[in-house]
Design a protein around this motif. Structure first.
Motif, PDB file in Angstrom:
ATOM      1  N   LEU A  37      -8.580   9.320  -5.901  1.00 30.03           N
ATOM      2  CA  LEU A  37      -8.813   8.443  -4.755  1.00 30.03           C
ATOM      3  C   LEU A  37      -9.486   7.139  -5.196  1.00 30.03           C
ATOM      4  O   LEU A  37      -9.099   6.047  -4.757  1.00 30.03           O
ATOM      5  CB  LEU A  37      -9.685   9.149  -3.712  1.00 30.03           C
ATOM      6  N   ALA A  38     -10.494   7.241  -6.070  1.00 27.68           N
ATOM      7  CA  ALA A  38     -11.160   6.037  -6.567  1.00 27.68           C
ATOM      8  C   ALA A  38     -10.189   5.166  -7.349  1.00 27.68           C
ATOM      9  O   ALA A  38     -10.156   3.928  -7.190  1.00 27.68           O
ATOM     10  CB  ALA A  38     -12.345   6.425  -7.455  1.00 27.68           C
ATOM     11  N   LEU A  39      -9.340   5.817  -8.187  1.00 25.74           N
ATOM     12  CA  LEU A  39      -8.358   5.056  -8.958  1.00 25.74           C
ATOM     13  C   LEU A  39      -7.331   4.399  -8.044  1.00 25.74           C
ATOM     14  O   LEU A  39      -6.897   3.258  -8.274  1.00 25.74           O
ATOM     15  CB  LEU A  39      -7.668   5.992  -9.964  1.00 25.74           C
ATOM     16  N   LEU A  40      -6.955   5.120  -6.983  1.00 27.88           N
ATOM     17  CA  LEU A  40      -5.997   4.568  -6.018  1.00 27.88           C
ATOM     18  C   LEU A  40      -6.544   3.315  -5.341  1.00 27.88           C
ATOM     19  O   LEU A  40      -5.834   2.315  -5.177  1.00 27.88           O
ATOM     20  CB  LEU A  40      -5.655   5.633  -4.970  1.00 27.88           C
ATOM     21  N   ILE A  41      -7.819   3.378  -4.934  1.00 30.13           N
ATOM     22  CA  ILE A  41      -8.425   2.229  -4.243  1.00 30.13           C
ATOM     23  C   ILE A  41      -8.478   1.015  -5.168  1.00 30.13           C
ATOM     24  O   ILE A  41      -8.135  -0.104  -4.778  1.00 30.13           O
ATOM     25  CB  ILE A  41      -9.828   2.601  -3.736  1.00 30.13           C
ATOM     26  N   VAL A  42      -8.896   1.247  -6.432  1.00 30.59           N
ATOM     27  CA  VAL A  42      -8.963   0.141  -7.382  1.00 30.59           C
ATOM     28  C   VAL A  42      -7.575  -0.460  -7.601  1.00 30.59           C
ATOM     29  O   VAL A  42      -7.392  -1.693  -7.590  1.00 30.59           O
ATOM     30  CB  VAL A  42      -9.570   0.619  -8.711  1.00 30.59           C
ATOM     31  N   ALA A  43      -6.569   0.416  -7.781  1.00 25.21           N
ATOM     32  CA  ALA A  43      -5.212  -0.073  -8.019  1.00 25.21           C
ATOM     33  C   ALA A  43      -4.676  -0.811  -6.796  1.00 25.21           C
ATOM     34  O   ALA A  43      -4.032  -1.869  -6.919  1.00 25.21           O
ATOM     35  CB  ALA A  43      -4.294   1.097  -8.378  1.00 25.21           C
ATOM     36  N   GLY A  91       0.811  -1.213   0.000  1.00 21.56           N
ATOM     37  CA  GLY A  91       0.000   0.000   0.000  1.00 21.56           C
ATOM     38  C   GLY A  91       0.840   1.257   0.000  1.00 21.56           C
ATOM     39  O   GLY A  91       0.519   2.246  -0.689  1.00 21.56           O
ATOM     40  N   VAL A  92       1.924   1.266   0.762  1.00 16.52           N
ATOM     41  CA  VAL A  92       2.805   2.436   0.808  1.00 16.52           C
ATOM     42  C   VAL A  92       3.442   2.678  -0.562  1.00 16.52           C
ATOM     43  O   VAL A  92       3.516   3.816  -1.052  1.00 16.52           O
ATOM     44  CB  VAL A  92       3.875   2.242   1.897  1.00 16.52           C
ATOM     45  N   LEU A  93       3.900   1.613  -1.215  1.00 14.18           N
ATOM     46  CA  LEU A  93       4.525   1.771  -2.530  1.00 14.18           C
ATOM     47  C   LEU A  93       3.519   2.282  -3.562  1.00 14.18           C
ATOM     48  O   LEU A  93       3.854   3.113  -4.411  1.00 14.18           O
ATOM     49  CB  LEU A  93       5.111   0.434  -2.980  1.00 14.18           C
ATOM     50  N   VAL A  94       2.279   1.800  -3.508  1.00 15.25           N
ATOM     51  CA  VAL A  94       1.248   2.297  -4.427  1.00 15.25           C
ATOM     52  C   VAL A  94       0.998   3.784  -4.187  1.00 15.25           C
ATOM     53  O   VAL A  94       0.875   4.581  -5.131  1.00 15.25           O
ATOM     54  CB  VAL A  94      -0.044   1.480  -4.265  1.00 15.25           C
ATOM     55  N   ALA A  95       0.931   4.195  -2.900  1.00 17.44           N
ATOM     56  CA  ALA A  95       0.687   5.602  -2.590  1.00 17.44           C
ATOM     57  C   ALA A  95       1.832   6.492  -3.048  1.00 17.44           C
ATOM     58  O   ALA A  95       1.612   7.593  -3.572  1.00 17.44           O
ATOM     59  CB  ALA A  95       0.473   5.756  -1.080  1.00 17.44           C
ATOM     60  N   ILE A  96       3.062   6.034  -2.876  1.00 19.35           N
ATOM     61  CA  ILE A  96       4.213   6.823  -3.330  1.00 19.35           C
ATOM     62  C   ILE A  96       4.180   6.986  -4.843  1.00 19.35           C
ATOM     63  O   ILE A  96       4.440   8.077  -5.377  1.00 19.35           O
ATOM     64  CB  ILE A  96       5.521   6.143  -2.872  1.00 19.35           C
ATOM     65  N   SER A 133       3.128  15.377   3.721  1.00 21.47           N
ATOM     66  CA  SER A 133       4.436  14.759   3.953  1.00 21.47           C
ATOM     67  C   SER A 133       4.326  13.252   3.808  1.00 21.47           C
ATOM     68  O   SER A 133       4.519  12.503   4.759  1.00 21.47           O
ATOM     69  CB  SER A 133       4.946  15.122   5.350  1.00 21.47           C
ATOM     70  N   HIS A 134       3.968  12.857   2.604  1.00 19.24           N
ATOM     71  CA  HIS A 134       3.705  11.443   2.401  1.00 19.24           C
ATOM     72  C   HIS A 134       4.949  10.594   2.620  1.00 19.24           C
ATOM     73  O   HIS A 134       4.865   9.450   3.009  1.00 19.24           O
ATOM     74  CB  HIS A 134       3.144  11.209   0.996  1.00 19.24           C
ATOM     75  N   GLY A 135       6.162  11.156   2.356  1.00 19.29           N
ATOM     76  CA  GLY A 135       7.373  10.370   2.524  1.00 19.29           C
ATOM     77  C   GLY A 135       7.596   9.959   3.969  1.00 19.29           C
ATOM     78  O   GLY A 135       7.853   8.801   4.279  1.00 19.29           O
ATOM     79  N   SER A 136       7.502  10.941   4.896  1.00 20.66           N
ATOM     80  CA  SER A 136       7.723  10.612   6.314  1.00 20.66           C
ATOM     81  C   SER A 136       6.629   9.686   6.846  1.00 20.66           C
ATOM     82  O   SER A 136       6.908   8.754   7.608  1.00 20.66           O
ATOM     83  CB  SER A 136       7.769  11.902   7.141  1.00 20.66           C
ATOM     84  N   GLU A 170      -6.232  -3.836   3.624  1.00 18.19           N
ATOM     85  CA  GLU A 170      -5.156  -3.097   4.289  1.00 18.19           C
ATOM     86  C   GLU A 170      -4.250  -2.407   3.283  1.00 18.19           C
ATOM     87  O   GLU A 170      -3.692  -1.340   3.578  1.00 18.19           O
ATOM     88  CB  GLU A 170      -4.346  -4.073   5.152  1.00 18.19           C
ATOM     89  N   VAL A 171      -4.116  -2.963   2.101  1.00 14.90           N
ATOM     90  CA  VAL A 171      -3.317  -2.312   1.062  1.00 14.90           C
ATOM     91  C   VAL A 171      -3.939  -0.974   0.688  1.00 14.90           C
ATOM     92  O   VAL A 171      -3.252   0.059   0.607  1.00 14.90           O
ATOM     93  CB  VAL A 171      -3.206  -3.230  -0.173  1.00 14.90           C
ATOM     94  N   ALA A 172      -5.248  -0.964   0.462  1.00 13.10           N
ATOM     95  CA  ALA A 172      -5.935   0.288   0.121  1.00 13.10           C
ATOM     96  C   ALA A 172      -5.927   1.269   1.283  1.00 13.10           C
ATOM     97  O   ALA A 172      -5.760   2.480   1.081  1.00 13.10           O
ATOM     98  CB  ALA A 172      -7.365  -0.018  -0.311  1.00 13.10           C
ATOM     99  N   ILE A 173      -6.107   0.774   2.509  1.00 10.47           N
ATOM    100  CA  ILE A 173      -6.108   1.674   3.674  1.00 10.47           C
ATOM    101  C   ILE A 173      -4.751   2.346   3.836  1.00 10.47           C
ATOM    102  O   ILE A 173      -4.654   3.561   4.062  1.00 10.47           O
ATOM    103  CB  ILE A 173      -6.478   0.868   4.937  1.00 10.47           C
ATOM    104  N   SER A 174      -3.675   1.576   3.725  1.00 13.45           N
ATOM    105  CA  SER A 174      -2.334   2.157   3.837  1.00 13.45           C
ATOM    106  C   SER A 174      -2.084   3.182   2.737  1.00 13.45           C
ATOM    107  O   SER A 174      -1.523   4.256   2.987  1.00 13.45           O
ATOM    108  CB  SER A 174      -1.280   1.049   3.764  1.00 13.45           C
ATOM    109  N   ALA A 175      -2.513   2.869   1.529  1.00 11.81           N
ATOM    110  CA  ALA A 175      -2.315   3.802   0.419  1.00 11.81           C
ATOM    111  C   ALA A 175      -3.075   5.106   0.641  1.00 11.81           C
ATOM    112  O   ALA A 175      -2.538   6.199   0.407  1.00 11.81           O
ATOM    113  CB  ALA A 175      -2.746   3.147  -0.887  1.00 11.81           C
ATOM    114  N   MET A 176      -4.315   5.014   1.106  1.00 10.60           N
ATOM    115  CA  MET A 176      -5.099   6.235   1.344  1.00 10.60           C
ATOM    116  C   MET A 176      -4.505   7.072   2.471  1.00 10.60           C
ATOM    117  O   MET A 176      -4.443   8.310   2.387  1.00 10.60           O
ATOM    118  CB  MET A 176      -6.539   5.864   1.670  1.00 10.60           C
ATOM    119  N   LEU A 177      -4.057   6.451   3.549  1.00 10.87           N
ATOM    120  CA  LEU A 177      -3.488   7.209   4.662  1.00 10.87           C
ATOM    121  C   LEU A 177      -2.213   7.926   4.258  1.00 10.87           C
ATOM    122  O   LEU A 177      -1.965   9.068   4.676  1.00 10.87           O
ATOM    123  CB  LEU A 177      -3.213   6.260   5.835  1.00 10.87           C
TER     124      LEU A 177
END
Length: 418
Positions: free
Chosen positions: A101-107, A83-88, A136-139, A123-130
């Protein structure tokens, strides 16, 4: 004297309560979560928010068995990192909006299935959304990964240092409880066989037999938990043997319940055909009642045998089962002769009467000790063959170590004999 006895009883109840697996599991989960939180507070770089991901991960990872803990640790860490890697990746391409956000959840959900996160796909989608939801998405990304790793490591270490409880006793109680319910149904059916039974009462016994399927499912869940608790558990020796004995025992009881349902259906059909006459002539009905009573006792003895760990107790339980099955076989032969004479006098419903004999004979054969021994050997050979095919190098290494230990023991015995 009475006060001393009451005090001793109270103390024994407290000790039993503290040793209850549910209580032990609750205490272990709370301790692991607290330790993970303390460590995360000191190590995580983000001090602006409480690192609750660490205790949450530890709580989920410290499962009731060591096998489940290893499985949950890998899957949860796998899901969070994915999830973190998808969000980055998304944060470098697009910002946060309703469509992104919708595209992120699907991915994220798709990636969760690709990395085989199983129950942690969400949990993958939850981590990506958070992670994507803050600037400061990196930290935050690294903080979430660190917290998850801390929780997983603490939970795994907790189970390695303090082995989780073994749930064999609870599974054994469930198996014995199922056997006693089968026994009660057999006794009631035996009473009906010796008397004039209305159709609706015979149908009620059939519904009871069908409800045993639900009981089988509950016992199977308890047994699966017991089987997992035996895997990789350092406190258990010969875990494979325990698992095979319990599993084959439940399989035999399941077959007996299926045959009982068929027998109850046969009684129901007989009651419908012969009403208001009794199901069987007096002597035949009495013999069948005696036979079902003997088989009912043998079912309980069989359950005690497969759930007994001590060798001395298992030997006495096997002797008792053998004696009861031998007596049931003699009564079955007597019943077969009576049914043959009845069919020769009156050929009506001979198929149903023959089915009764076939069904009781099947139950006796399923619980036969020789049949059980062959089944155990077959299952042990099957598991050993599967393990050799799945991990050939580890199997060869284990065989070399065992051969070396045997040679060393033989050498030591030869020196002592000199």
């Amino acid at each position: 004297m009475r006060d001393v006895r009451e005090t001793a009883v109270t103390a024994l109840r407290r000790v039993k309560w503290l040793r209850d697996p549910m209580v032990v599991q609750a205490l272990r989960s709370a301790a692991a979560a607290s330790i993970a939180y303390v460590i995360a507070v000191r190590l995580t770089p983000d001090k602006s928010a409480a690192p609750l991901t660490a205790p949450l991960t530890a709580l989920l990872v410290v499962q009731v068995t060591l096998y489940a803990t290893l499985k949950m640790s890998f899957r949860r860490v796998n899901a969070v990192v994915a999830g973190v890697l998808v969000a980055i990746a998304f944060s470098q391409l697009v910002g946060l909006s309703w469509w992104s956000l919708a595209l992120l959840i699907v991915a994220a959900l798709g990636v969760g299935h690709l990395v085989r996160a199983h129950e942690f796909v969400a949990e993958v989608a939850i981590s990506a959304m958070l992670v994507l939801g803050v600037t400061s998405h990196g930290s935050l990304a690294w903080a979430r990964v660190v917290e998850t790793l801390i929780g997983a490591i603490v939970g795994l270490s907790f189970n390695l240092l303090l082995a989780p409880p073994v749930w064999v006793e609870q599974a054994g109680e469930s198996i014995e409880g199922l056997a006693r319910r089968v026994r009660q149904l057999m006794l009631r059916m035996g009473e009906e066989a010796a008397n004039s039974t209305p159709f609706h009462e015979a149908a009620a016994r059939l519904h009871e037999a069908r409800r045993l399927d639900h009981d089988i499912g509950e016992v199977d869940e308890d047994l699966r938990q017991a089987e997992d608790s035996l895997r990789f558990n350092p406190r258990v020796r010969e875990g494979l043997l325990h698992r095979v004995v319990l599993r084959t025992g439940l399989d035999t009881l399941e077959i007996c319940t299926v045959v009982m349902r068929v027998l109850a259906r046969t009684f129901t059909d007989l009651a419908k055909e012969r009403e208001p006459e009794p199901l069987f002539p007096p002597e035949t009905g009495t013999t069948l009642q005696q036979l079902l009573s003997e088989i009912a006792d043998a079912v309980v003895s069989f359950a005690v045998l497969v759930t007994t760990s001590a060798s001395a107790n298992a030997e006495s339980a096997e002797e008792r089962l053998t004696t009861e099955l031998r007596q049931a076989a003699a009564t079955r032969d007597k019943l077969a002769q009576l049914l043959l004479e009845e069919v020769q006098r009156d050929a009506r419903q001979w198929q149903l009467q023959g089915a009764v004999l076939t069904e009781v004979n099947r139950i006796i054969d399923e619980m036969d000790t020789e049949h059980r021994s062959r089944r155990l050997l077959e299952e042990l050979d099957h598991h050993t063959r599967e393990q050799r095919e799945r991990m050939p190098r580890l199997t060869r290494l284990r065989d070399r170590v065992r051969a070396r230990l045997r040679r060393r023991n033989r050498g030591a015995a030869a020196r002592r004999s000199r």
